[in-house]
Structures are given as structure tokens and as C-alpha cells.
Scaffold this active site. Structure first.
Site, PDB file in Angstrom:
ATOM      1  N   GLY B  40      29.438  69.193  48.971  1.00  0.00           N
ATOM      2  CA  GLY B  40      28.936  68.302  47.933  1.00  0.00           C
ATOM      3  C   GLY B  40      29.827  67.087  47.819  1.00  0.00           C
ATOM      4  O   GLY B  40      31.056  67.205  47.872  1.00  0.00           O
ATOM      5  N   LEU B  43      30.460  63.262  42.179  1.00  0.00           N
ATOM      6  CA  LEU B  43      31.726  62.880  41.538  1.00  0.00           C
ATOM      7  C   LEU B  43      32.817  63.896  41.799  1.00  0.00           C
ATOM      8  O   LEU B  43      33.925  63.548  42.193  1.00  0.00           O
ATOM      9  CB  LEU B  43      31.521  62.745  40.031  1.00  0.00           C
ATOM     10  CG  LEU B  43      30.905  61.453  39.554  1.00  0.00           C
ATOM     11  CD1 LEU B  43      30.850  61.446  38.039  1.00  0.00           C
ATOM     12  CD2 LEU B  43      31.704  60.265  40.037  1.00  0.00           C
ATOM     13  N   ARG B 330      20.748  66.312  20.255  1.00  0.00           N
ATOM     14  CA  ARG B 330      19.728  66.439  21.290  1.00  0.00           C
ATOM     15  C   ARG B 330      18.866  67.681  21.147  1.00  0.00           C
ATOM     16  O   ARG B 330      17.645  67.613  21.248  1.00  0.00           O
ATOM     17  CB  ARG B 330      20.391  66.490  22.669  1.00  0.00           C
ATOM     18  CG  ARG B 330      20.973  65.187  23.104  1.00  0.00           C
ATOM     19  CD  ARG B 330      21.687  65.320  24.428  1.00  0.00           C
ATOM     20  NE  ARG B 330      22.166  64.003  24.855  1.00  0.00           N
ATOM     21  CZ  ARG B 330      22.826  63.777  25.977  1.00  0.00           C
ATOM     22  NH1 ARG B 330      23.090  64.771  26.788  1.00  0.00           N
ATOM     23  NH2 ARG B 330      23.211  62.576  26.291  1.00  0.00           N
ATOM     24  N   ARG B 435      26.458  70.316  26.095  1.00  0.00           N
ATOM     25  CA  ARG B 435      27.374  69.283  26.555  1.00  0.00           C
ATOM     26  C   ARG B 435      27.217  68.016  25.727  1.00  0.00           C
ATOM     27  O   ARG B 435      26.106  67.618  25.399  1.00  0.00           O
ATOM     28  CB  ARG B 435      27.098  68.963  28.028  1.00  0.00           C
ATOM     29  CG  ARG B 435      27.967  67.869  28.588  1.00  0.00           C
ATOM     30  CD  ARG B 435      27.685  67.620  30.050  1.00  0.00           C
ATOM     31  NE  ARG B 435      26.356  67.079  30.310  1.00  0.00           N
ATOM     32  CZ  ARG B 435      25.993  65.836  30.067  1.00  0.00           C
ATOM     33  NH1 ARG B 435      26.842  64.985  29.547  1.00  0.00           N
ATOM     34  NH2 ARG B 435      24.766  65.429  30.341  1.00  0.00           N
ATOM     35  N   LEU B 441      30.297  63.127  33.441  1.00  0.00           N
ATOM     36  CA  LEU B 441      31.053  62.339  34.419  1.00  0.00           C
ATOM     37  C   LEU B 441      32.528  62.653  34.283  1.00  0.00           C
ATOM     38  O   LEU B 441      33.257  62.796  35.266  1.00  0.00           O
ATOM     39  CB  LEU B 441      30.791  60.851  34.188  1.00  0.00           C
ATOM     40  CG  LEU B 441      29.333  60.410  34.330  1.00  0.00           C
ATOM     41  CD1 LEU B 441      29.192  58.925  33.998  1.00  0.00           C
ATOM     42  CD2 LEU B 441      28.822  60.665  35.739  1.00  0.00           C
TER      43      LEU B 441
END
Lengths: 256, 639, 258
Positions: B40, B43, B330, B435, B441
Site C-alpha cells: 500500500g 499516506l 456526524r 473518528r 490523515l
């Protein structure tokens, strides 16, 4: 309410890099006009699979215009007729019922077709590898606010850094030149204070690598028109200027 | 099995420093004798590969994309948090730590989160020194914004493309190491097996997506940085290729899969327009700052939005949560949208959305101001839907966005298989049950830049003087054969439906029963339905073409097969966790006001599931108890 | 201790061409395409300067006969003689003119050589689309550079043979030094006049793209003033076109005559 379109597709089919390819005609029936261009291809592919025909391989991933994976020639234009729009963001409502759409992969000698509409774009990574970075090993940076960058400079660097590396510039260029892609990365890094120490070695190295794969720029401007992120031709001029400076400066450095 | 989290003892402020002192180091001259595989190149993967290379390790980096820069980290829009306190508004490492633990609804490991907050500061320094064009103030200092309801401005951003710019930074840093010969980059290679022997990881087996060639790669350590599993829902904001396969292959080799039921649903996405829709597009959450969310009171409403009089509109968030209104978190916003849509009050042709209306904001601040704030988002919305949000309210609906669950890892980010590490969204470590915005990030880069490069040395040091296992070893040969057999098996089924068809069927079940709200009956149904779909899939899926050239159906079919098994585990985990916490809402466990009700006495633990050898034997759950010494447990309220 | 190695996939990875071995500076500039474009731009500006000056000089055709040292002479002939006597007596007669001629010839050869090698590079890099292309920015001028260039070059050969060397083409009537008469005679032939007009249209088209392109190639760029680059290209190409095309028309219309 969405309406449905019936279209005729002429799709480039090619089984392997060295196999012969040709346009194959498919009917795309009952395509909802809310679907994206890639979803239209999904629907066509489902139909092909039902009829035991191998589906069309086309490049795609994020489908929100940022990963740079997608990109095909649509009726002779890179990413289709909409300005500043990647193929995945092109929607079928921009077409009319009964249209014929020709779909062809990116073409450049350095972009061999892998299959159907998918090409190998690894030369673009080679260009970045040649110097498209600022050498700052992990943990070596000072406080982020130690280096002040005027807002305008940061914005301009960001304009260039917005490049998604889709290759439309190279595909659209009649010379298959890599100038817009290369110059965008160069301006991003060369315009920032952090990028100054390596500015000229970077420019020379990236341009030289670019020229190993791609053609020469004749300033048509076709690249900037095709760019889904509206990267400006100005960056190419900056690159040209920096390259000559690099030749002069790098020489004076090595002779010391 | 006893799960040793290896969390250092002592005060949390010093835990990371003392741990770094205690773990073994590899002498700089010896680093080149170690080989590390990184799977992978998002980031976490790119930053880890780059840093390993800089330290002197020999690195093999793998991506199934044609370029490392395509990884889906690139699509993150909002920003990245860091406890810099540049705004002087009271932020601190402790506050970011506190907010993250609380935001995760007390289901994360305190020590991990504290470390994350500590290194968040270094990430910004690192990215700035690499030339990431973060937004700036006129004086040239870095700009910040408040994000996702945070009470301090700690989010750094680069327009709406923060993920892109950070990924390009990490990618470029890795390409520098490729150029230096320290990182060997393998593109178009999909990892399909983790190779273990005597309980330790020794390498991986990959398949070249362009040629079908199956190859073994051995190393002293393997890092999986392969992202989350949000695509189990079929429709999500993830990229088309995002999948769970790498993590799932590791799980099947014994790696524990933790908290699979913790998934995050983002409230402001563009609703599905038709059956063939392939993905959902996220609209920045910032839209809720000015947009008002409503649906018609009458479920049979047929008028256009602007023709519906004020008293026939149901501003459900404003009515139910007067204090927070449209800015509730959210999960609350998402669940309430589901409630009204389920009640038949949804809007749009498929009645599958709610209105996000800017008419009052435009009336109050003027069209120009709204355009300045959200112009690019409105443009994106119009591009996708063909509707003008200045004159017609936007239609939005929640969509799967991020997955907090993942491979279980200890404080060193090592899974329970020695030598196998997991980083970024692929592990479960830092976000608990939910989260915070702009933290994904941060975690990916923290793992890759500042955690793994230290902690990996601890296990490597013991292997000094040993070669990686030969790829001629039977363990590799077996794994290669397994990959080849599986490929041939898929090609040979010769069924009637495409892999996408089965993926859609799976997604419908997962979304319906393991989506925003879950209950026992639904989850039990989900388990049996997924089983049925899986069985049909294995008998009836149709993959045309061959295994020797690029074949995206063949790539897809293997990923769908793994999603089937993961979906079932998600349902089991959700069924087992009969409490509500963060992104996991069990209807049986709510307060009188309909809020999520945690049950800390029973569920203050990580559920780590162990594969039992075959698909028909349910995984066994192991618990890692969570202790909260620093952040006092409390129940959320947004009234 | 050796590590087991794995090779990355290799196909598009292979370069189309090798990096040339670096020659000493400044020759190294010319080894790259960007450097060649830079040379092409500079030589292009020199050649445009020449064409412009040449056209302005030719405007003297309209002055016809003037009085010179008490006698009548064609102003054009006087101008031609002045060119031969540039910087006399500091320099001997013809020397400066030859220096200029050699400079121009050098610029021309470099311009042609760079164009030729860059075209070859581009043609080798390009893979033609099998379907129809739909160009957005590339215009007739930019896409015809490789056609207008050779037309101008061929015409130049004819033009030099016809009016400078007097070889073959204008035999009989050609008198070295009688520039005005030579021009009137040469352009008085309709075929030559038409060829001259066609060639000058090609020159103007070539210059129109060339000037804008040269700014870009040299890196002379400022977003604030970039509109001036196009404007300059249009103006210079237009002036040269009008001026040069007027000569054969004027000759045929007897406005310029012996």
C-alpha cells in the site's frame, strides 16, 4: 426525473500491448442521463458480460476527479467535451439521445496500451522520481511556521500542485510532450522557499528525464485545454526559463 | 489468547519517550541488512516506505495501482489536525488527545491516542518542509480552521484537497528513495497472501494485475497499509478499487480483526440517482454551517421544494436538537436522516435524500457570500446532479465513508503475528468507535512517519544476522499455489452473474442491517442473508477472460469474495456488541431521548476476532480491556 | 550477506531514448529539446528581425527615383549600396554586410536544424489517434509550422538565386547592383508574383505562431502581460504580411515601375 439515452459507442478494443486493436461498435441502451460517463461504461459492460463478451477495460478509481486514474479520448478530446472535467465527472446529460461516441485510449509512444482503454503511464512516475521532491528526511524539518510563505506564493504553488497526474496533457498534445505535467511539479516546488536549494538540479534532471520519454513542446496549448485541473501554460514558460538558468548555474557549480 | 497491547506503564505524557528508549534499536550500519515489505502506498504506506528508506532499510513497496499517487488518501478533502496551538485558542496535545478519546466514544486505547496527539505536531513540520502548499495567512503563517465541530482551530488544509497534497508529499518523498535505490517500487501488484511460518510473517505473494504473474517476496517484516473496508457497503465514498483483501488475507492467516462493526457514515453525500450508480460523492461537512436540513412533513408531498410552505417543512434537526441544530455530530445527523427517509418523507426522485437548503443563508448573507464560501462545492453538486443549489435545495444522504475497525495491533503497530504490522486505516488503533474530522490523515502519517520507523526496529533487532526466508520455502510455494488455485477457480465457475452484481447484493444487506442503525433481528437476518449470497456467489459468479492479462472482473471477484466474509464478521461483531457507541448504534441501547447509550460495564473492550480455519466456523472473540485513566467516561448529549 | 532481489515490472518503464552524454557548456544546452527550443526562439527572433527590416527597407521601392550626388538614382539601389558600405571607413566595404549575412545564415541553419531534430523527436514520441481528433487550442498556424517552415525555406532559395545571385532564374535581365530594376523585372512575372505572395502568407503564418511561441520557449512570461505576447505576434505578422504582399501587387499594378 432522469431521462434515458440510447447511444452508439465506438470503443477501442485491444487484447494486449502487442496485439492489434480496432474500434468495435456497441449499442448503449437505456442509459440514465444522471449517470456518469464511467457508469455508462459499467452498464454497457454488464450487458456484455450477460452476453459472454469480455467487458471493456477502462481506467478508473476514485470517480470524484482527484485520483487521476481515469481518462480516455472521447470524440477526439481528452476527457471529453466539458472543460476542466475529468472523465469520471463527465455526466451523460451532456450527451443527446442517438449520439455516436468514439472512445479511444490515451495515445503516446511512451504510453503503451495495456488492454483496451488502459495505458501504461509509468513514465510520469519516472519524471517525479528524477527530482520531483524536496529532500527533507522525516523529522528534520524545523517548526512549520519558521518558513514564512506569502499567501500569493502558496496559492500559486497550489495551483500547480493541483495536477492529478492523469496524463491528459500528454494525450492531447500532438507531439506527446510532457511539458505541462513536468512544469506543474517544477513550479510547485521551485516557487516555494523550501524548494530553492535543489531548484536547478531538480529542473535539469526532471526535464532531461521527461525528454527521454516524450516529445518536444511546440506551444500549441492543447495540454492546458485538456487539463481537468486547469493547469496553466505559464508554468511551461517558467520551466523553460529555469532550465536555461539551470544549465548555466549547474555548470558554474560543478566547475568550482 | 492473551492480547498484550504492550502499552508502556507510567505517566501517559512520558509513555512514548520511555517506550522509544526501551525498545531495541538497529545500528545504522546494520539497517541495510534488513528488508521490509510495505503493502500500500497511501499516506501511511508511502510515508513509512520513505522513512524506512531514509533510515537505511531495504524496502519493497507494493501498490495495485498503476502509480503510488492513486491511493485513495488522495481524496480526503477537509484537512489534518495538529495540536500546534498556532491560534492561541487553548489547544494542546492533551486537548487533542482528550477530544479524540471522547470523540471515539471511549473505545480507543488512551496511550495510542496520546502518542498520536504528540506526533501530530511533527507531521505538520515534516509536511511543510516538504513543500506541501498548506493554506497561508497574509503574513505567510500557516492558516487553520475549525473542523467537524471542534472547539479550537487546529485543522491545517490545502484548499479542499488536503489529502491530495499530503499524499503527493509522501509519494514524492518515497520517489526520492526510489531514486536513491533504497525503495524498490512494484506497481500493479496486488497482495493476495501473507506468508507465515511457525507463527511469524515472512513475506507476501502478489499477482501482477497486468500479466497475471504470481510472485513471492520475502522480508524480515511486512507492513500492511492497505486502507479501510468501506466498500463492503458497495456504495460508499471510497474509490472503486478500495478493498479489504490484504487485511482479510492476513486475518485468514491468524491476524486478529478488531472492531469490524465500527464504521463511519458521513451525513452529507449526494444521494444515489439510479440503480447503476457506482459511488457516492462526499460534500464537505462545512455545508452544514449554513444549510438548513429539512424534509416535507407530508410523506406524499409532490410539490417542488420552494413551493412547500414553511409550516409544512420539518426541520428535524433544529426541532430535536435546539442547541446544536444542523451541526450535530456526524452519526446523529446521519441517523436522523435515515429515520425521516424510512418514514417515507425522503425527497428526490427515489425519495432517498433530505434537503440541505441554503435559501435562508442566501437571504441573510447574499448570494455572493455563499458563493465565496461554497462556490466550488455548489459547482461540484451541479456537475453531478444537474441541479442548481442556489435556486433548488441540495439533496443529501449519508454514506459509508471511513472504517475505524481493522487489524488488531499493539502499541508497536504489530499485529498478533510477529513480523506483520498494520498502519493507517488498515489497523484499528486510534479512533475508537468514531473518528473525528481531519484525523484520518493525521493517523496515517503518524503511523508511517513517526511510529513504525521506531517500533519496527524492536522486532528486527532480534533478527540480525538472519536472511529473509527463501522464496523457495514450501510456505511460499503453498501460498503461491493457493493464489493460483483461487484465480483458476474463479475463472472456472462459469456462472451467470457478474462480480458487481454480487457486490451490489451484499451491499444492500450490509447497508440495510449493518448501516446507521442496527438491531438484533436485523443483524441475525444479515448473517443468514450474507451467507446465502456468499453461497450463491461461489456457485454462480461469472468471470470472463483469462488470468494472464489485465482482467478487472478477476481482480474484483476476489475482493468481493473477501467482502462477503468480512460482512458476516461485521454483523457478528455488531450483534455481539449490544451497546451503542460512536458509529455503532444498536437500537436496543439508547437513552429515552434516542441517544446512543454506551454500556461501559460490559463493553469497555476491543473485540478482536480470530479466524477459525474455515468460512463456516464463526470467528472467536478475544477481548482487550480498555482502561481510562485520564479521560473520564461520560455520556454524550447534544440537546 | 545477499538479499533476495525482486525486479519491478518493466514495460512503459523503458525510456524511448537515452540521455545524451553531456557536451561542454554551452553546447549542452543544445542537447536538450528545451534548449533547442530556446535556440530556435532566439534564432527565430533574429530572423523575424531580419524579415521586418528587409520589409521596411523594401518600402524604399515606393520612393522610386531620388536625387543623389546631383544625379537621379533609385532610392532602393542607394539603400543597397549603403548596406554594402556599412561602417565604412571603420571597416572595409562589404565586411559588415558579410558578417550580418553569415550571422543570418547561421541563425537560419540553427533554426532549421533545431526544427528538424525536434520534429523528429516529436514524431517518434507521438502515436497517432486512430479516430478523429478535435483540437481546442492548437490552431492552423501552430499545426502548420512544419509546412510553412519548408515553404519559406524553399522560397528563400529561389529568392536568393533570383535577386541576390542572379542565377539562372532571371537570366538576361539581372544586373548586379540594380536592385530596383531587378525587383521590378522579377515581380513583373505573374508566376513569380503569385509565388511571392503565397510565400509571404506562409511567412506571416509562421511568424504569428513563432513569436508567441518564442516568448514561451524563452520563459518570458508574466501572467499580467501575457496578452501582449499574442498581440505582438499578431501585429508583427500583420505588418510583415501587408508590407511584403504590397510589393508584387504594386509592381503588377505599375505603381512600382521602371
Amino acid at each position: 426525473m432522469s431521462t434515458e439515452l440510447n447511444l452508439t459507442l465506438q470503443v477501442w478494443r485491444q487484447a494486449a500491448p502487442d496485439a492489434p486493436g480496432s474500434f468495435v461498435t456497441y449499442e448503449a441502451k437505456n442509459i440514465p442521463d444522471d449517470s456518469s460517463f464511467l457508469e455508462m461504461l459499467d452498464i454497457v459492460n454488464e450487458g456484455l458480460i450477460d452476453n459472454d463478451v469480455e467487458p471493456i477495460e477502462f481506467p478508473h478509481d476514485c470517480r470524484e476527479g482527484i485520483c487521476g486514474t481515469c481518462g480516455v479520448m472521447i470524440n477526439g478530446r481528452a476527457h471529453g467535451q466539458e472543460r476542466a472535467t475529468a472523465t469520471c465527472q463527465l455526466h451523460m446529460r451532456k450527451f443527446s439521445d442517438g449520439d455516436t461516441i468514439a472512445i479511444e485510449p490515451w495515445r503516446a509512444a511512451a504510453f503503451p496500451v495495456i488492454k483496451d482503454l488502459i495505458v501504461d503511464r509509468s513514465p510520469m512516475d519516472k519524471i517525479i522520481q528524477a527530482g520531483g521532491y524536496i529532500t527533507a528526511p522525516t523529522g528534520t524539518g524545523g517548526d512549520a511556521n519558521d518558513t514564512l510563505i506569502p499567501k500569493e506564493v502558496a496559492e500559486s504553488a497550489m495551483d500547480a500542485a493541483a495536477c492529478i497526474g492523469c496524463g491528459a496533457c500528454i494525450a492531447a498534445c500532438p507531439n506527446s510532450a510532457g511539458q505541462l505535467f513536468t512544469s506543474a511539479k517544477l513550479w510547485h516546488l521551485n516557487s516555494l522557499p523550501q524548494g530553492q536549494p535543489e531548484r536547478f538540479t531538480r529542473t535539469e534532471s526532471m526535464v532531461d528525464t521527461m525528454e527521454q520519454f516524450f516529445g518536444a513542446c511546440t506551444n500549441h496549448g492543447e495540454c492546458a485545454e485538456a487539463c481537468p485541473k486547469e493547469i496553466s501554460l505559464d508554468f511551461i514558460a517558467y520551466m523553460n526559463g529555469d532550465y536555461i538558468k539551470a544549465k548555466i548555474k549547474n555548470r558554474s557549480r560543478s566547475s568550482q | 489468547m492473551i492480547l498484550d497491547s504492550k502499552v508502556p506503564s507510567g505517566p501517559i505524557e512520558d509513555a512514548w519517550d520511555s517506550h522509544r528508549f526501551d525498545i531495541k534499536l538497529v545500528n545504522p550500519a546494520n539497517k541495510r541488512r534488513f528488508k521490509i515489505i510495505v503493502v500500500g502506498t497511501g499516506l501511511a504506506g508511502a510515508s513509512a516506505a520513505a522513512t524506512f528508506g531514509e533510515l537505511g532499510y531495504e524496502v519493497d513497496a507494493f501498490t495495485f495501482h498503476d502509480s503510488p499517487r492513486r491511493a485513495h488518501s488522495i481524496a480526503a478533502q477537509g484537512g489534518i489536525n495538529a495540536a500546534k496551538n498556532y491560534r492561541n485558542d487553548g489547544d494542546s496535545i492533551y486537548r487533542l488527545f482528550y477530544d479524540t478519546v471522547k470523540g471515539g466514544d471511549y473505545r480507543s486505547r488512551e496511550a495510542n491516542v496520546y502518542r498520536l496527539s504528540q506526533v501530530s505536531v511533527n507531521i505538520i513540520d515534516q509536511m511543510a518542509s516538504q513543500g506541501v502548499p498548506f493554506a497561508r495567512e497574509y503574513g505567510g503563517l500557516l492558516a487553520n480552521r475549525s473542523f467537524g465541530g471542534a472547539q479550537v482551530s487546529r485543522t491545517f488544509y490545502a484548499r479542499g484537497q488536503t489529502g491530495q497534497q499530503l499524499l503527493l508529499g509522501a509519494y514524492q518523498q518515497m520517489m526520492a528513495q526510489v531514486n536513491a535505490g533504497k525503495v524498490n517500487l512494484h506497481t500493479n501488484q496486488e497482495m493476495l497472501e501473507v506468508v507465515t511460518k511457525d507463527g511469524e510473517a515472512h513475506g507476501i505473494v502478489t499477482r501482477d494485475l497486468n500479466t497475471g504473474q504470481v510472485r513471492s517476496h520475502s522480508a524480515h517484516a511486512v507492513v500492511l497499509a492497505t486502507g479501510g473496508y468501506g466498500n463492503v457497503f458497495y456504495l460508499s465514498t471510497n474509490a472503486m478499487a478500495c478493498n479489504v483483501t490484504a487485511a482479510w488475507r492476513a486475518h485468514r492467516k491468524g491476524a486478529l480483526f478488531a472492531n469490524p462493526c465500527y464504521t463511519q457514515i458521513h451525513p452529507t453525500c449526494i444521494p444515489q440517482a439510479d440503480e447503476f450508480q457506482s459511488k457516492l460523492t462526499l460534500m464537505s461537512e462545512s455545508l452544514r454551517n449554513d444549510g438548513r436540513i429539512w424534509v416535507p412533513r407530508n410523506a406524499d408531498e409532490t410539490r417542488k421544494a420552494k413551493d412547500i410552505p414553511e409550516d409544512e417543512r420539518y426541520y428535524y434537526l433544529e426541532e430535536k436538537y435546539p442547541a446544536f441544530g444542523n451541526l450535530v455530530p456526524r452519526d446523529v445527523a446521519s441517523r436522523n436522516a435515515k429515520t425521516v427517509v424510512d418514514a417515507g418523507q425522503g425527497v428526490g426522485p427515489l425519495k432517498n435524500g433530505v434537503y440541505l437548503d441554503f435559501a435562508s443563508a442566501i437571504g441573510r448573507d447574499g448570494k455572493d457570500t455563499i458563493e465565496e464560501r461554497y462556490g466550488n462545492l455548489f459547482e461540484m453538486y451541479e456537475r453531478i446532479t444537474g441541479e442548481d443549489p442556489y435556486s433548488t435545495p441540495m439533496r443529501i444522504y449519508p454514506a459509508s465513508h471511513y472504517t475505524m475497525g481493522g487489524l488488531w495491533v499493539d502499541y508497536n503497530l504489530q499485529t498478533n503475528i510477529p513480523g506483520l504490522y498494520a498502519a493507517g486505516e488498515a489497523n484499528f488503533s486510534d479512533h475508537g468507535a468514531n473518528r473525528l474530522g481531519a484525523s484520518a490523515l493525521m493517523q496515517g502519517l503518524a503511523d508511517g512517519y513517526f511510529v513504525l520507523p521506531y517500533t519496527i526496529g524492536d522486532s528486527l533487532a532480534a533478527k540480525l544476522g538472519t536472511d529473509p526466508m527463501s522464496t523457495a520455502d514450501p510456505a511460499f510455494q503453498e501460498a503461491e499455489k493457493a493464489v493460483q488455485d483461487r484465480t483458476q477457480h474463479f475463472l472456472g465457475i462459469g456462472g451467470t452473474k457478474s462480480p458487481d452484481y454480487y457486490h451490489r447484493e451484499l451491499g444492500k444487506v450490509v447497508w440495510e442491517h449493518i448501516g446507521m442503525a442496527r438491531n438484533e433481528a436485523g443483524l441475525t437476518t444479515a448473517i443468514s442473508e450474507i451467507k446465502a449470497i456468499r453461497e450463491a456467489f461461489w456457485n454462480d459468479v461469472k468471470v470472463l477472460g483469462n488470468g494472464d492479462s489485465l482482467n478487472s472482473s478477476l481482480e474484483k471477484v476476489g475482493r468481493v469474495a473477501d467482502f462477503m466474509e468480512l460482512g458476516e464478521l461485521m454483523a457478528r461483531d455488531a450483534l455481539d456488541r449490544s451497546e451503542s457507541c460512536g458509529g455503532h448504534f444498536r437500537e436496543e441501547s439508547q437513552t429515552e431521548e434516542g441517544e446512543a447509550l454506551r454500556r461501559d460495564d460490559v463493553f469497555s473492550h476491543v473485540s478482536a476476532w480470530e479466524w477459525q480455519g474455515d468460512v463456516n466456523t464463526p470467528q472467536i472473540k478475544h477481548k482487550e480491556e480498555l482502561e481510562f485513566e485520564y479521560v473520564a467516561l461520560s455520556q454524550r448529549s447534544y440537546k | 550477506m545477499s538479499l533476495p532481489t525482486t525486479t519491478p515490472r518493466n514495460s512503459g518503464d523503458l525510456p524511448m531514448r537515452d540521455k545524451p552524454r553531456q557536451l561542454p557548456f554551452p553546447l549542452s544546452i543544445y542537447q536538450s529539446a528545451v534548449g533547442k527550443k530556446w535556440v530556435m526562439a532566439i534564432t527565430g527572433f533574429i530572423l523575424v528581425g531580419f524579415v521586418l527590416a528587409h520589409m521596411i527597407g523594401n518600402l524604399k521601392l515606393y520612393l522610386g527615383l531620388v536625387e543623389h550626388n546631383g544625379a537621379l538614382a533609385y532610392d532602393t539601389d542607394l539603400y543597397a549600396e549603403a548596406l554594402r558600405e556599412l561602417l565604412v571607413p571603420i571597416m572595409p566595404r562589404l565586411v559588415v554586410l558579410w558578417i550580418l549575412r553569415i550571422g543570418l545564415l547561421g541563425a537560419l541553419l540553427l533554426h532549421i536544424h533545431s526544427a528538424y531534430t525536434l520534429s523528429r523527436m516529436s514524431l517518434a514520441s507521438d502515436f497517432k489517434y486512430q479516430g478523429k481528433r478535435d483540437f481546442l487550442a492548437a490552431n492552423f498556424a501552430s499545426r502548420s509550422m512544419r509546412v510553412t517552415g519548408p515553404i519559406v525555406a524553399l522560397y528563400l532559395v529561389f529568392h536568393l538565386a533570383d535577386l541576390t545571385l542572379g542565377f539562372g532564374i532571371a537570366t538576361g535581365e539581372f544586373v548586379r547592383g540594380d536592385v530596383y530594376a531587378n525587383v521590378v523585372y522579377s515581380l513583373g512575372r505573374p508566376v513569380v508574383a503569385i509565388g511571392y505572395i503565397i510565400a509571404n502568407i506562409a511567412v506571416a503564418i509562421h511568424i504569428y505562431h513563432g513569436i508567441w511561441s518564442a516568448f514561451q520557449s524563452l520563459g518570458i512570461n508574466n501572467p499580467k502581460y501575457n496578452y501582449l505576447r499574442r498581440l505582438a505576434a499578431k501585429a508583427v505578422a500583420g505588418i510583415i504580411l501587408v508590407g511584403n504582399v504590397s510589393f508584387p501587387i504594386a509592381v503588377l499594378a505599375n505603381i512600382i515601375s521602371l
